[in-house]
Design a protein around this motif. Structure first.
Motif, PDB file in Angstrom:
ATOM      1  N   ALA A   1       0.826  -1.211   0.000  1.00  0.00           N
ATOM      2  CA  ALA A   1       0.000   0.000   0.000  1.00  0.00           C
ATOM      3  C   ALA A   1       0.857   1.257   0.000  1.00  0.00           C
ATOM      4  O   ALA A   1       0.558   2.219  -0.713  1.00  0.00           O
ATOM      5  CB  ALA A   1      -0.948   0.000   1.194  1.00  0.00           C
TER       6      ALA A   1
ATOM      7  N   CYS B   1      -9.813   7.823  -9.409  1.00  0.00           N
ATOM      8  CA  CYS B   1      -9.792   8.332  -8.029  1.00  0.00           C
ATOM      9  C   CYS B   1     -11.205   8.586  -7.520  1.00  0.00           C
ATOM     10  O   CYS B   1     -11.550   8.198  -6.393  1.00  0.00           O
ATOM     11  CB  CYS B   1      -8.971   9.621  -7.937  1.00  0.00           C
TER      12      CYS B   1
ATOM     13  N   GLU C   1      -3.447   3.919   3.776  1.00  0.00           N
ATOM     14  CA  GLU C   1      -2.851   4.873   2.836  1.00  0.00           C
ATOM     15  C   GLU C   1      -3.771   5.199   1.661  1.00  0.00           C
ATOM     16  O   GLU C   1      -3.555   6.189   0.951  1.00  0.00           O
ATOM     17  CB  GLU C   1      -1.541   4.297   2.252  1.00  0.00           C
ATOM     18  N   SER C   2      -4.785   4.389   1.430  1.00  0.00           N
ATOM     19  CA  SER C   2      -5.590   4.494   0.214  1.00  0.00           C
ATOM     20  C   SER C   2      -6.311   5.831   0.075  1.00  0.00           C
ATOM     21  O   SER C   2      -6.156   6.529  -0.932  1.00  0.00           O
ATOM     22  CB  SER C   2      -6.604   3.347   0.144  1.00  0.00           C
TER      23      SER C   2
ATOM     24  N   LEU D   1      -4.792   0.629  -4.868  1.00  0.00           N
ATOM     25  CA  LEU D   1      -5.095   1.210  -3.554  1.00  0.00           C
ATOM     26  C   LEU D   1      -6.554   0.983  -3.162  1.00  0.00           C
ATOM     27  O   LEU D   1      -6.860   0.703  -2.004  1.00  0.00           O
ATOM     28  CB  LEU D   1      -4.773   2.706  -3.542  1.00  0.00           C
ATOM     29  N   VAL D   2      -7.437   1.087  -4.121  1.00  0.00           N
ATOM     30  CA  VAL D   2      -8.858   0.848  -3.836  1.00  0.00           C
ATOM     31  C   VAL D   2      -9.061  -0.609  -3.443  1.00  0.00           C
ATOM     32  O   VAL D   2      -9.751  -0.910  -2.464  1.00  0.00           O
ATOM     33  CB  VAL D   2      -9.734   1.234  -5.048  1.00  0.00           C
TER      34      VAL D   2
ATOM     35  N   ARG E   1      -7.713  -1.304   0.149  1.00  0.00           N
ATOM     36  CA  ARG E   1      -8.464  -0.664   1.239  1.00  0.00           C
ATOM     37  C   ARG E   1      -7.567  -0.437   2.469  1.00  0.00           C
ATOM     38  O   ARG E   1      -7.987  -0.626   3.600  1.00  0.00           O
ATOM     39  CB  ARG E   1      -9.694  -1.492   1.602  1.00  0.00           C
TER      40      ARG E   1
ATOM     41  N   LEU F   1     -14.541   3.322  -1.490  1.00  0.00           N
ATOM     42  CA  LEU F   1     -13.971   3.266  -0.140  1.00  0.00           C
ATOM     43  C   LEU F   1     -14.918   3.865   0.894  1.00  0.00           C
ATOM     44  O   LEU F   1     -14.854   3.527   2.068  1.00  0.00           O
ATOM     45  CB  LEU F   1     -12.607   3.957  -0.114  1.00  0.00           C
TER      46      LEU F   1
ATOM     47  N   ALA G   1       0.787   3.957  -2.984  1.00  0.00           N
ATOM     48  CA  ALA G   1       0.474   5.355  -2.676  1.00  0.00           C
ATOM     49  C   ALA G   1       1.575   6.279  -3.202  1.00  0.00           C
ATOM     50  O   ALA G   1       1.285   7.349  -3.760  1.00  0.00           O
ATOM     51  CB  ALA G   1       0.290   5.536  -1.175  1.00  0.00           C
TER      52      ALA G   1
END
Length: 191
Positions: free
Chosen positions: A95, A151, A125-126, A118-119, A122, A158, A99
């Motif tokens: 992660a 994004c 840092e996401s 990143l999604v 979860r 998220l 990021a």
């Protein structure tokens, strides 16, 4: 067979010319043999990618560095395969690396797959990384709308309230407005 593995093996079979070296590596059962490909000098990119992908799916952390490099590659199929393997690797560094790649303005053209990773992860840092990346994409005439849209959609998935301000700002951009409305609808209201 995993769909991503099937796609990768077909792509790399073509790239390698279906050589005996490819067939040997594709059938290798020994993780040490795969890991050696990552450190031996002179190995072609297709061999490193195949070895790292297979190790990543097996949860072997020796693949981490190679997969992170591939996640930031100029070739989208390599990025997608690396993201798939990294999501399954289970390395706690993933992660943070994703990021860093997603927020690196010098490499923003290659940020789509780190954002999507990143999604999927979860991780803590996401949300901050997606907010930072999206804020930068809201500048006038920014050419990276696919990254911005990923994004927006990711922040909606998220469902973190910290994303509300940047999603509200995204509504002012016609290309992002509808996705931002949907993303905001997915974030629970605070009581």
């Amino acid at each position: 067979m995993d769909e991503e593995l099937r796609s990768l093996t077909e792509r790399l079979r073509r790239e390698s010319g279906a050589t005996p070296a490819y067939e040997r590596l594709a059938g290798a059962a020994d993780p040490d043999e795969l890991a050696d490909v990552l450190t031996e000098p002179g190995q072609p990119l297709w061999a490193r990618e195949l070895a790292a992908f297979r190790l990543g799916l097996a949860g072997d952390r020796r693949a981490f560095e190679t997969l992170v490099l591939l996640l930031n590659h100029r070739d989208p199929p390599r990025c997608a395969s690396a993201a798939h393997a990294l999501a399954r690797l289970g390395d706690p560094r993933t992660a943070r690396a994703a990021a860093a790649l997603a927020t690196n303005e010098l490499r923003v053209a290659y940020a789509l797959h780190p954002v999507r990773l990143l999604v999927e992860l979860r991780a803590p840092e996401s949300v901050p990384a997606l907010i930072t990346t999206l804020q930068r994409r809201l500048r006038p005439h920014d050419p990276y709308r696919r990254v911005a849209l990923a994004c927006v959609e990711g922040l909606g998935a998220l469902g973190d309230g910290r994303a509300r301000p940047v999603l509200n700002d995204a509504m002012a951009h016609p290309v992002l407005a509808q996705a931002a409305v949907h993303a905001l609808a997915r974030i629970p209201r605070q009581r």
